[in-house]
Design an enzyme around this catalytic site. Structure first.
Site, PDB file in Angstrom:
ATOM      1  CB  SER A  56      -0.908   0.007   1.228  1.00 35.35           C
ATOM      2  OG  SER A  56      -0.151  -0.172   2.395  1.00 35.35           O
TER       3      SER A  56
ATOM      4  CG  HIS B 242      -3.169  -1.473  -2.573  1.00 30.74           C
ATOM      5  ND1 HIS B 242      -3.616  -0.223  -2.227  1.00 30.74           N
ATOM      6  CD2 HIS B 242      -3.045  -2.152  -1.402  1.00 30.74           C
ATOM      7  CE1 HIS B 242      -3.749  -0.133  -0.917  1.00 30.74           C
ATOM      8  NE2 HIS B 242      -3.417  -1.301  -0.395  1.00 30.74           N
TER       9      HIS B 242
ATOM     10  CD  GLU C 202      -5.313   2.143  -4.875  1.00 29.76           C
ATOM     11  OE1 GLU C 202      -5.729   3.300  -4.803  1.00 29.76           O
ATOM     12  OE2 GLU C 202      -4.437   1.703  -4.106  1.00 29.76           O
TER      13      GLU C 202
ATOM     14  CG  ASN D  84      -3.743   3.425   1.720  1.00 28.12           C
ATOM     15  OD1 ASN D  84      -4.808   3.338   2.321  1.00 28.12           O
ATOM     16  ND2 ASN D  84      -2.937   2.395   1.570  1.00 28.12           N
TER      17      ASN D  84
HETATM   18  N1  3HC Z   1     -15.366 -14.627   2.037  1.00 23.79           N
HETATM   19  C1  3HC Z   1     -16.618 -14.404   1.558  1.00 23.79           C
HETATM   20  N2  3HC Z   1     -17.578 -13.843   2.290  1.00 23.79           N
HETATM   21  C2  3HC Z   1     -17.276 -13.505   3.547  1.00 23.79           C
HETATM   22  C3  3HC Z   1     -15.997 -13.713   4.097  1.00 23.79           C
HETATM   23  C4  3HC Z   1     -15.035 -14.297   3.289  1.00 23.79           C
HETATM   24  N3  3HC Z   1     -13.775 -14.511   3.716  1.00 23.79           N
HETATM   25  N4  3HC Z   1     -15.986 -13.244   5.370  1.00 23.79           N
HETATM   26  C5  3HC Z   1     -17.221 -12.794   5.617  1.00 23.79           C
HETATM   27  N5  3HC Z   1     -17.998 -12.960   4.515  1.00 23.79           N
HETATM   28  C6  3HC Z   1     -19.400 -12.622   4.360  1.00 23.79           C
HETATM   29  C7  3HC Z   1     -20.147 -12.906   5.623  1.00 23.79           C
HETATM   30  O1  3HC Z   1     -20.583 -14.244   5.589  1.00 23.79           O
HETATM   31  C8  3HC Z   1     -21.277 -11.897   5.575  1.00 23.79           C
HETATM   32  O2  3HC Z   1     -22.340 -12.400   4.814  1.00 23.79           O
HETATM   33  P1  3HC Z   1     -23.864 -12.352   5.337  1.00 23.79           P
HETATM   34  O3  3HC Z   1     -24.188 -10.903   5.510  1.00 23.79           O
HETATM   35  O4  3HC Z   1     -24.634 -12.981   4.234  1.00 23.79           O
HETATM   36  O5  3HC Z   1     -23.867 -13.119   6.613  1.00 23.79           O
HETATM   37  C9  3HC Z   1     -20.677 -10.729   4.779  1.00 23.79           C
HETATM   38  O6  3HC Z   1     -19.512 -11.234   4.119  1.00 23.79           O
HETATM   39  C10 3HC Z   1     -20.177  -9.597   5.636  1.00 23.79           C
HETATM   40  O7  3HC Z   1     -21.033  -9.402   6.650  1.00 23.79           O
HETATM   41  P2  3HC Z   1     -20.744  -8.325   7.798  1.00 23.79           P
HETATM   42  O8  3HC Z   1     -22.075  -8.029   8.392  1.00 23.79           O
HETATM   43  O9  3HC Z   1     -19.607  -8.736   8.676  1.00 23.79           O
HETATM   44  O10 3HC Z   1     -20.179  -7.154   6.943  1.00 23.79           O
HETATM   45  P3  3HC Z   1     -20.714  -5.708   6.704  1.00 23.79           P
HETATM   46  O11 3HC Z   1     -21.890  -5.696   5.839  1.00 23.79           O
HETATM   47  O12 3HC Z   1     -20.734  -5.013   8.015  1.00 23.79           O
HETATM   48  O13 3HC Z   1     -19.477  -5.166   5.842  1.00 23.79           O
HETATM   49  C11 3HC Z   1     -17.254  -4.531   5.471  1.00 23.79           C
HETATM   50  C12 3HC Z   1     -18.191  -5.417   6.258  1.00 23.79           C
HETATM   51  C13 3HC Z   1     -17.285  -4.904   3.995  1.00 23.79           C
HETATM   52  C14 3HC Z   1     -15.854  -4.781   6.013  1.00 23.79           C
HETATM   53  C15 3HC Z   1     -17.715  -3.039   5.624  1.00 23.79           C
HETATM   54  O14 3HC Z   1     -17.823  -2.748   6.985  1.00 23.79           O
HETATM   55  C16 3HC Z   1     -16.758  -2.085   4.978  1.00 23.79           C
HETATM   56  O15 3HC Z   1     -16.794  -1.864   3.771  1.00 23.79           O
HETATM   57  N6  3HC Z   1     -15.859  -1.462   5.800  1.00 23.79           N
HETATM   58  C17 3HC Z   1     -14.856  -0.568   5.312  1.00 23.79           C
HETATM   59  C18 3HC Z   1     -13.650  -1.357   4.944  1.00 23.79           C
HETATM   60  C19 3HC Z   1     -12.591  -0.501   4.325  1.00 23.79           C
HETATM   61  O16 3HC Z   1     -12.682   0.705   4.207  1.00 23.79           O
HETATM   62  N7  3HC Z   1     -11.516  -1.170   3.903  1.00 23.79           N
HETATM   63  C20 3HC Z   1     -10.394  -0.525   3.311  1.00 23.79           C
HETATM   64  C21 3HC Z   1      -9.328  -0.442   4.335  1.00 23.79           C
HETATM   65  S1  3HC Z   1      -7.922   0.398   3.690  1.00 23.79           S
HETATM   66  C22 3HC Z   1      -6.985  -0.814   3.078  1.00 23.79           C
HETATM   67  O17 3HC Z   1      -7.291  -1.970   3.111  1.00 23.79           O
HETATM   68  C23 3HC Z   1      -5.737  -0.374   2.464  1.00 23.79           C
HETATM   69  C24 3HC Z   1      -4.548  -0.930   3.196  1.00 23.79           C
HETATM   70  O18 3HC Z   1      -3.490  -0.887   2.304  1.00 23.79           O
HETATM   71  C25 3HC Z   1      -4.174  -0.108   4.402  1.00 23.79           C
END
Ligand code: 3HC
Length: 272
Positions: free
Chosen positions: A106, A127, A139, A177
């Site tokens: 990242s 990424h 990305e 980021n």
């Molecule tokens: N594979 C497939 N499906 C999966 C899974 C996996 N490994 N793990 C969980 N799931 C499924 C679950 O079964 C669940 O399904 P269901 O609703 O049918 O039961 C679903 O995915 C997720 O359910 P949750 O209720 O836990 O999830 P949310 O609807 O609350 O969403 C989230 C979770 C997508 C993480 C959301 O909160 C989100 O978008 N958060 C922001 C994340 C973000 O901004 N990430 C970027 C970070 S920055 C980064 O990564 C860059 C780095 O370089 C620093």
């Protein structure tokens, strides 16, 4: 993130070989992937046949040499430029000449990774975002040395694993980021300054902006050490105070409060 990349690739039909530092981590990685896929089957989200086929496409090893038959290598090590440079130089000696070498970095310098290989045209950034199975974006990062064909292949791979590619140049922090990190750092600063409680800041950004998570929940998910490292690299690159990690973030990292992965960050988690 490595585990997520393995999962989505295997589910998309690719044979995946992952490399871990020791046998115990290989065993743990395979166990975790099995648990995840079995959990999806138990929820009715993945057919048993598809689960078994995906698991059958995954193998683990501790030897980088075993990657010699791969067409694409995606490195997802810790964010450490020296370690990544060393690994890319080794991978370049091992991988077939046509193979693409990609980094899930990242914040590290992708051009520096390309420069330590004899195939700079086939080195690029891919990424992914946390958590990989749920986040749609990748990305695709090209350096001034990357050839069009490599970008094309990486883009096709991203689409094949069900993700959406965007292209960015190799400039520190790329698109997401560059915009996200200053926001997360500002959240720590306003909390440190006593503006509001953690819960209220998180709630405000969720409900006031429609973000899926508040900044502290997200910092705990990303890892405070990762966030701090990215901020430090951005500060080093741009020399702008807004990228400097705030004192509280540094101290939490020193204290080992790294977020979900250690059971404690801004919030506490049940490590089981
Ligand atoms: N594979 C497939 N499906 C999966 C899974 C996996 N490994 N793990 C969980 N799931 C499924 C679950 O079964 C669940 O399904 P269901 O609703 O049918 O039961 C679903 O995915 C997720 O359910 P949750 O209720 O836990 O999830 P949310 O609807 O609350 O969403 C989230 C979770 C997508 C993480 C959301 O909160 C989100 O978008 N958060 C922001 C994340 C973000 O901004 N990430 C970027 C970070 S920055 C980064 O990564 C860059 C780095 O370089 C620093």
């Amino acid at each position: 993130m490595g585990s997520g990349i393995v999962q989505v690739s295997a589910q998309a039909g690719f044979s995946v070989l992952f490399v871990e530092a020791n046998d115990e981590l290989v065993k743990r990685g395979l166990g975790r992937l099995r648990d995840t896929l079995e959990g999806l089957t138990a929820k009715g989200k993945l057919e048993a046949k598809a689960r078994d086929e995906a698991l059958g496409r995954i193998a683990g090893t501790t030897k980088l040499e075993d990657l010699k038959a791969c067409d694409l290598v995606i490195e997802a090590m810790t964010e450490n430029q020296a370690l990544k440079n060393e690994t890319f130089a080794t991978l370049d000696r091992i991988a077939a000449p046509h193979a693409l070498l990609a980094s899930n970095t990242s914040s590290c310098n992708v051009t520096a990774l390309a420069a330590v290989t004899r195939r700079p045209a086939r080195v690029l950034g891919m990424h992914f975002f946390n958590p990989v199975p749920l986040m749609k974006l990748v990305e695709v990062v090209r350096t001034i040395l990357t050839e069009d064909a490599a970008v094309q292949t990486a883009t096709e791979f991203v689409r094949a694993v069900g993700k959406v590619p965007v292209q960015a140049k190799d400039a520190t922090a790329f698109i997401v980021n560059r915009l996200l990190v200053p926001y997360l750092l500002d959240a720590v600063r306003v909390y440190e300054g006593g503006l509001a409680s953690l819960d209220d800041i998180d709630q405000a950004m969720k409900l006031g902006c429609g973000y899926p998570m508040g900044p502290f929940t997200l910092l705990d998910l990303v890892g405070l050490d990762t966030a701090m490292y990215v901020a430090e690299v951005m500060f080093e690159e741009f020399r702008e105070p807004r990228y400097a990690p705030p004192p509280l973030l540094k101290r939490m990292v020193m204290a080992g409060h790294l977020g979900r992965k250690t059971g404690r960050g801004f919030y506490t988690y049940d490590t089981k």
